[in-house]
Design a protein around this motif. Structure first.
Motif, PDB file in Angstrom:
ATOM      1  N   TRP A 138       0.752  -1.174  -0.186  1.00 17.68           N
ATOM      2  CA  TRP A 138      -0.033  -0.036   0.054  1.00 17.68           C
ATOM      3  C   TRP A 138       0.787   1.126  -0.082  1.00 17.68           C
ATOM      4  O   TRP A 138       0.415   2.316  -0.828  1.00 17.68           O
ATOM      5  CB  TRP A 138      -0.853  -0.071   1.222  1.00 17.68           C
ATOM      6  N   SER A 152       2.782   2.110  -3.126  1.00 22.55           N
ATOM      7  CA  SER A 152       1.614   2.283  -4.412  1.00 22.55           C
ATOM      8  C   SER A 152       1.246   3.699  -4.218  1.00 22.55           C
ATOM      9  O   SER A 152       1.205   4.669  -5.343  1.00 22.55           O
ATOM     10  CB  SER A 152       0.416   1.476  -4.214  1.00 22.55           C
ATOM     11  N   GLU A 182      -3.985   4.972   0.315  1.00 23.27           N
ATOM     12  CA  GLU A 182      -3.118   4.239   0.278  1.00 23.27           C
ATOM     13  C   GLU A 182      -1.846   4.304   1.216  1.00 23.27           C
ATOM     14  O   GLU A 182      -1.284   3.225   1.714  1.00 23.27           O
ATOM     15  CB  GLU A 182      -2.608   3.864  -1.212  1.00 23.27           C
ATOM     16  N   ASN A 207      -9.338  -2.118  -1.946  1.00 20.72           N
ATOM     17  CA  ASN A 207      -9.065  -3.361  -2.524  1.00 20.72           C
ATOM     18  C   ASN A 207     -10.567  -3.804  -3.517  1.00 20.72           C
ATOM     19  O   ASN A 207     -10.628  -4.001  -4.719  1.00 20.72           O
ATOM     20  CB  ASN A 207      -8.510  -4.541  -2.110  1.00 20.72           C
ATOM     21  N   PHE A 215     -11.696  -1.303  -6.220  1.00 16.75           N
ATOM     22  CA  PHE A 215     -10.628  -1.587  -7.506  1.00 16.75           C
ATOM     23  C   PHE A 215     -11.036  -2.947  -8.188  1.00 16.75           C
ATOM     24  O   PHE A 215     -11.065  -2.818  -9.208  1.00 16.75           O
ATOM     25  CB  PHE A 215      -9.096  -1.911  -7.101  1.00 16.75           C
ATOM     26  N   LEU A 216     -11.473  -3.840  -7.510  1.00 15.61           N
ATOM     27  CA  LEU A 216     -11.890  -5.251  -7.951  1.00 15.61           C
ATOM     28  C   LEU A 216     -13.202  -4.874  -8.557  1.00 15.61           C
ATOM     29  O   LEU A 216     -13.433  -5.457 -10.045  1.00 15.61           O
ATOM     30  CB  LEU A 216     -11.870  -6.389  -6.984  1.00 15.61           C
ATOM     31  N   THR A 239     -10.148  -4.084 -12.130  1.00 15.84           N
ATOM     32  CA  THR A 239      -8.798  -4.144 -12.103  1.00 15.84           C
ATOM     33  C   THR A 239      -8.340  -5.625 -11.190  1.00 15.84           C
ATOM     34  O   THR A 239      -9.288  -5.881 -10.261  1.00 15.84           O
ATOM     35  CB  THR A 239      -8.037  -2.874 -11.222  1.00 15.84           C
ATOM     36  N   SER A 267      -4.927  -7.332 -10.718  1.00 18.83           N
ATOM     37  CA  SER A 267      -3.525  -7.097 -10.176  1.00 18.83           C
ATOM     38  C   SER A 267      -3.282  -7.733  -9.013  1.00 18.83           C
ATOM     39  O   SER A 267      -3.563  -9.180  -8.901  1.00 18.83           O
ATOM     40  CB  SER A 267      -3.231  -5.463 -10.139  1.00 18.83           C
ATOM     41  N   THR A 268      -2.870  -7.297  -8.058  1.00 16.86           N
ATOM     42  CA  THR A 268      -2.590  -7.967  -6.686  1.00 16.86           C
ATOM     43  C   THR A 268      -3.648  -7.927  -5.978  1.00 16.86           C
ATOM     44  O   THR A 268      -3.578  -8.246  -4.546  1.00 16.86           O
ATOM     45  CB  THR A 268      -1.299  -7.445  -6.012  1.00 16.86           C
ATOM     46  N   ASN A 269      -4.729  -7.333  -6.289  1.00 15.65           N
ATOM     47  CA  ASN A 269      -6.130  -6.946  -5.390  1.00 15.65           C
ATOM     48  C   ASN A 269      -6.516  -8.215  -4.905  1.00 15.65           C
ATOM     49  O   ASN A 269      -6.817  -7.867  -3.578  1.00 15.65           O
ATOM     50  CB  ASN A 269      -6.903  -6.162  -6.195  1.00 15.65           C
ATOM     51  N   VAL A 323      -6.692  -9.014  -0.716  1.00 11.74           N
ATOM     52  CA  VAL A 323      -7.987  -9.224  -0.015  1.00 11.74           C
ATOM     53  C   VAL A 323      -7.838 -10.353   0.907  1.00 11.74           C
ATOM     54  O   VAL A 323      -8.363 -10.488   2.118  1.00 11.74           O
ATOM     55  CB  VAL A 323      -9.190  -9.342  -0.940  1.00 11.74           C
TER      56      VAL A 323
END
Length: 170
Positions: A26, A29, A86, A110, A113-114, A118, A120-122, A126
């Motif tokens: 976090w 980012s 973040e 997260n 974003f999902l 998105t 990614s690493t989300n 989670v």
């Protein structure tokens, strides 16, 4: 099993490693967005809204409607909230300060974003954050929560006792 997760010292050490890792992700980012000076949430938001249409939309219509009606008109506010959110979540998780609240705010970001399409690493974040939240106070045992939470608990207890004395005297 829950007793191990929520109370055991070995588990607290594991949660500390996971907590610091998530916090680092976090923080880096957020700092990247702050220091880069070019982050603007409006492009991301417009892209998410665009993904609500078509034969196989990756963003659900209800979320797209929220983004279009609330987030896009306030894109400047969301830009600031994302960057600083973040950074602050990252710092709090690394320090183990207000760990559960920071984890809750992180998982909220997260999911946002999902929901916006998105990956990614989300999803990984989670899953790891769920463990931190389930661990409760044990996740912040090796952090500042070790001292801050008992202090806050005592402060609230004293305030409540003082308030009760005032109520009884009146």
């Amino acid at each position: 099993m829950m007793n191990f997760i929520r109370n055991h010292k070995v588990a607290a050490g594991l949660w500390t490693i996971i907590r610091v890792y998530i916090g680092y992700v976090w923080l880096t980012s957020g700092l990247g967005k702050l220091m880069g000076g070019e982050f603007d949430a409006s492009g991301f938001l417009q892209g998410a809204v665009a993904q609500t249409g078509g034969e196989h939309p990756t963003v659900q219509a209800w979320w797209g409607a929220f983004l279009e009606a609330v987030a896009l008109p306030n894109a400047d506010l969301f830009t600031v909230l994302v960057m600083w959110g973040e950074v602050l979540v990252g710092i709090a998780l690394i320090l183990g300060l207000f760990t559960n609240f920071a984890a809750l705010m992180g998982i909220t970001m997260n999911f946002a974003f999902l929901f916006s399409g998105t990956v990614s690493t989300n999803a990984q974040m989670v899953l790891l954050t769920i463990f931190i939240i389930v661990a409760g106070a044990n996740a912040g045992k090796y952090g500042l929560d070790r001292w801050v939470m008992p202090y806050m608990k005592q402060t609230w207890k004293n305030r409540k006792q003082k308030q009760n004395k005032t109520t009884v005297a009146a």
